[in-house]
Design a protein around this motif. Structure first.
Motif, PDB file in Angstrom:
ATOM      1  N   VAL A 122       0.841  -1.201   0.000  1.00 39.93           N
ATOM      2  CA  VAL A 122       0.000   0.000   0.000  1.00 39.93           C
ATOM      3  C   VAL A 122       0.873   1.247   0.000  1.00 39.93           C
ATOM      4  N   VAL A 123       1.877   1.284   0.898  1.00 41.37           N
ATOM      5  CA  VAL A 123       2.768   2.444   0.980  1.00 41.37           C
ATOM      6  C   VAL A 123       3.629   2.548  -0.271  1.00 41.37           C
ATOM      7  N   THR A 124       4.119   1.404  -0.764  1.00 40.56           N
ATOM      8  CA  THR A 124       4.957   1.402  -1.959  1.00 40.56           C
ATOM      9  C   THR A 124       4.221   2.033  -3.138  1.00 40.56           C
ATOM     10  N   ALA A 125       2.940   1.672  -3.283  1.00 36.39           N
ATOM     11  CA  ALA A 125       2.148   2.242  -4.370  1.00 36.39           C
ATOM     12  C   ALA A 125       1.990   3.750  -4.201  1.00 36.39           C
ATOM     13  N   LYS A 126       1.787   4.203  -2.953  1.00 40.14           N
ATOM     14  CA  LYS A 126       1.655   5.645  -2.685  1.00 40.14           C
ATOM     15  C   LYS A 126       2.952   6.377  -2.999  1.00 40.14           C
ATOM     16  N   LEU A 127       4.081   5.700  -2.836  1.00 39.23           N
ATOM     17  CA  LEU A 127       5.391   6.318  -3.085  1.00 39.23           C
ATOM     18  C   LEU A 127       5.829   6.202  -4.539  1.00 39.23           C
ATOM     19  N   GLY A 128       4.982   5.620  -5.370  1.00 38.90           N
ATOM     20  CA  GLY A 128       5.300   5.514  -6.788  1.00 38.90           C
ATOM     21  C   GLY A 128       6.084   4.280  -7.163  1.00 38.90           C
ATOM     22  N   GLY A 129       6.196   3.307  -6.250  1.00 40.25           N
ATOM     23  CA  GLY A 129       6.914   2.071  -6.532  1.00 40.25           C
ATOM     24  C   GLY A 129       6.048   1.045  -7.228  1.00 40.25           C
ATOM     25  N   LEU A 304       6.161   6.064  11.432  1.00 36.30           N
ATOM     26  CA  LEU A 304       6.686   7.432  11.391  1.00 36.30           C
ATOM     27  C   LEU A 304       7.625   7.607  10.198  1.00 36.30           C
ATOM     28  N   VAL A 305       8.448   6.586   9.931  1.00 33.00           N
ATOM     29  CA  VAL A 305       9.322   6.618   8.745  1.00 33.00           C
ATOM     30  C   VAL A 305       8.470   6.689   7.477  1.00 33.00           C
ATOM     31  N   ASN A 306       7.416   5.877   7.423  1.00 38.21           N
ATOM     32  CA  ASN A 306       6.518   5.913   6.269  1.00 38.21           C
ATOM     33  C   ASN A 306       5.905   7.297   6.082  1.00 38.21           C
ATOM     34  N   SER A 307       5.535   7.928   7.185  1.00 33.58           N
ATOM     35  CA  SER A 307       4.935   9.266   7.117  1.00 33.58           C
ATOM     36  C   SER A 307       5.922  10.276   6.549  1.00 33.58           C
ATOM     37  N   LEU A 308       7.176  10.197   6.979  1.00 35.15           N
ATOM     38  CA  LEU A 308       8.199  11.104   6.460  1.00 35.15           C
ATOM     39  C   LEU A 308       8.454  10.842   4.978  1.00 35.15           C
ATOM     40  N   LEU A 310       6.293   9.665   2.807  1.00 38.31           N
ATOM     41  CA  LEU A 310       5.137  10.176   2.067  1.00 38.31           C
ATOM     42  C   LEU A 310       5.168  11.699   1.979  1.00 38.31           C
ATOM     43  N   TRP A 311       5.579  12.344   3.070  1.00 39.13           N
ATOM     44  CA  TRP A 311       5.701  13.811   3.066  1.00 39.13           C
ATOM     45  C   TRP A 311       6.738  14.261   2.039  1.00 39.13           C
ATOM     46  N   GLN A 312       7.888  13.579   2.031  1.00 39.01           N
ATOM     47  CA  GLN A 312       8.940  13.923   1.078  1.00 39.01           C
ATOM     48  C   GLN A 312       8.473  13.675  -0.356  1.00 39.01           C
ATOM     49  N   HIS A 313       7.731  12.584  -0.569  1.00 38.21           N
ATOM     50  CA  HIS A 313       7.218  12.266  -1.907  1.00 38.21           C
ATOM     51  C   HIS A 313       6.237  13.339  -2.375  1.00 38.21           C
ATOM     52  N   ARG A 314       5.353  13.779  -1.480  1.00 41.39           N
ATOM     53  CA  ARG A 314       4.404  14.842  -1.838  1.00 41.39           C
ATOM     54  C   ARG A 314       5.141  16.127  -2.179  1.00 41.39           C
ATOM     55  N   ARG A 315       6.179  16.439  -1.422  1.00 47.21           N
ATOM     56  CA  ARG A 315       6.935  17.666  -1.660  1.00 47.21           C
ATOM     57  C   ARG A 315       7.642  17.619  -3.014  1.00 47.21           C
TER      58      ARG A 315
END
Length: 322
Positions: A122-129, A304-308, A310-315
């Protein structure tokens, strides 16, 4: 209100962690709510596996199964996990660790030997992986863990001296329930009910927000386990610090492995994001109950690492669009 909604969307995971821990703390500390909290505790324990099942089913409805195949980063990430497990087990045996030091190292072991979290896709897909590559590795990681635990645990605890094949079978049954069943159901829906599959896949970030809800439950359960751990504050702090350092190391090692193979995101999530619920189960069943504190703390750090991330990916996406 619009800003509040946007904040919740951007910081879903930290909000889930804080809300779950805060709700548990309120119910635990307010005497009038104590009875309700005790009654609801087993309900949430039973609801969590079903949440995970639904999350994976929704995620697997988006997978192109023809793209699921082994990749080079799968091998090197698996080797890194095996090496770390060997180092920890060897250290415990060679230095003949006892008492709190041994329990602390067993906490480390459970955080390393645990398989890649099923929800990591789920997180990988959100990060573009690659969702397909991540799902393939998740299966490989669970099988690897199923083989390593029956070998490693009997070397450490007499209570873990079950036959190899018996332990292997128990673990594979759990893997099947967690991964194979929702994937098979999703495959059937994609093949025979394409409209339903398309409707599920068409809901933006459905799996991610469902995961946020499950994380709130996990955080409450983690807070309960930590508060009821029969140990000293010093041990809890040491475990929290060690699990944080270990979390950063595993994400970093995974990302560095993947960087040379064009799969930095996938390898980082693969090695760093653990199925901590599974780790807690095997620690309590085959090691010592206190060893569950390690993966309990690891839950908070990895999200918390995942949140950071995702924040960096959005930025980065925002800069790209600008």
């Amino acid at each position: 209100m619009k800003k509040v909604i946007e904040f919740l969307k951007n910081w879903t995971l930290p909000c889930s962690i804080v809300s779950g821990a805060a709700i548990y703390y309120i119910f635990a500390m307010v005497p009038a709510l104590d009875g309700v909290g005790r009654a609801m505790s087993p309900v949430f324990d039973q609801a969590l596996p079903w949440f995970l099942f639904v999350i994976l089913f929704v995620t697997f409805c988006k997978i192109d199964y023809s793209k699921m195949r082994p990749a080079r980063w799968h091998l090197y990430t698996s080797l890194a996990q095996v090496v770390m497990v060997v180092v920890v087990v060897f250290s415990i045996i060679y230095f003949d660790l006892r008492g709190p030091h041994r329990v602390l190292m067993e906490c480390v072991l459970t955080c390393i030997i645990g398989p890649c979290a099923a929800a990591s896709a789920v997180v990988t897909a959100k990060l573009g992986g690659s969702l397909e590559s991540m799902t393939t590795y998740t299966f490989m990681s669970n099988v690897l863990t199923a083989v390593m635990i029956p070998i490693a645990f009997p070397l450490l605890e007499h209570g873990a001296s079950l036959p190899f094949w018996h332990m292997l079978w128990l673990i594979l049954l759990k893997v099947c329930a967690v991964l194979v069943v929702p994937m098979g159901l999703a495959y059937g829906v994609r093949r025979w009910l394409p409209r339903l599959s398309g409707a599920i896949a068409g809901v933006p970030d459905l799996g991610f927000y469902l995961w946020g809800c499950s994380l709130s439950i996990v955080s409450g359960i983690t807070m309960r386990n930590i508060m009821h751990a029969h140990t000293t504050a010093t041990f809890l702090v040491a475990t929290a610090v060690v699990s944080f350092v270990l979390c950063v190391i595993q994400f970093s090692v995974g990302r560095n492995i993947g960087r040379y193979m064009g799969a930095s995101t996938e390898a980082g999530q693969g090695l760093g994001q653990k199925n901590t619920g599974f780790a807690i189960w095997v620690a309590s069943a085959y090691l010592t109950p206190l060893a569950t504190v390690g993966p309990g703390c690891y839950i908070l750090w990895q999200n918390l690492v995942n949140s950071l991330e995702l924040w960096q990916h959005r930025r980065m996406e925002k800069k790209h669009h600008d």
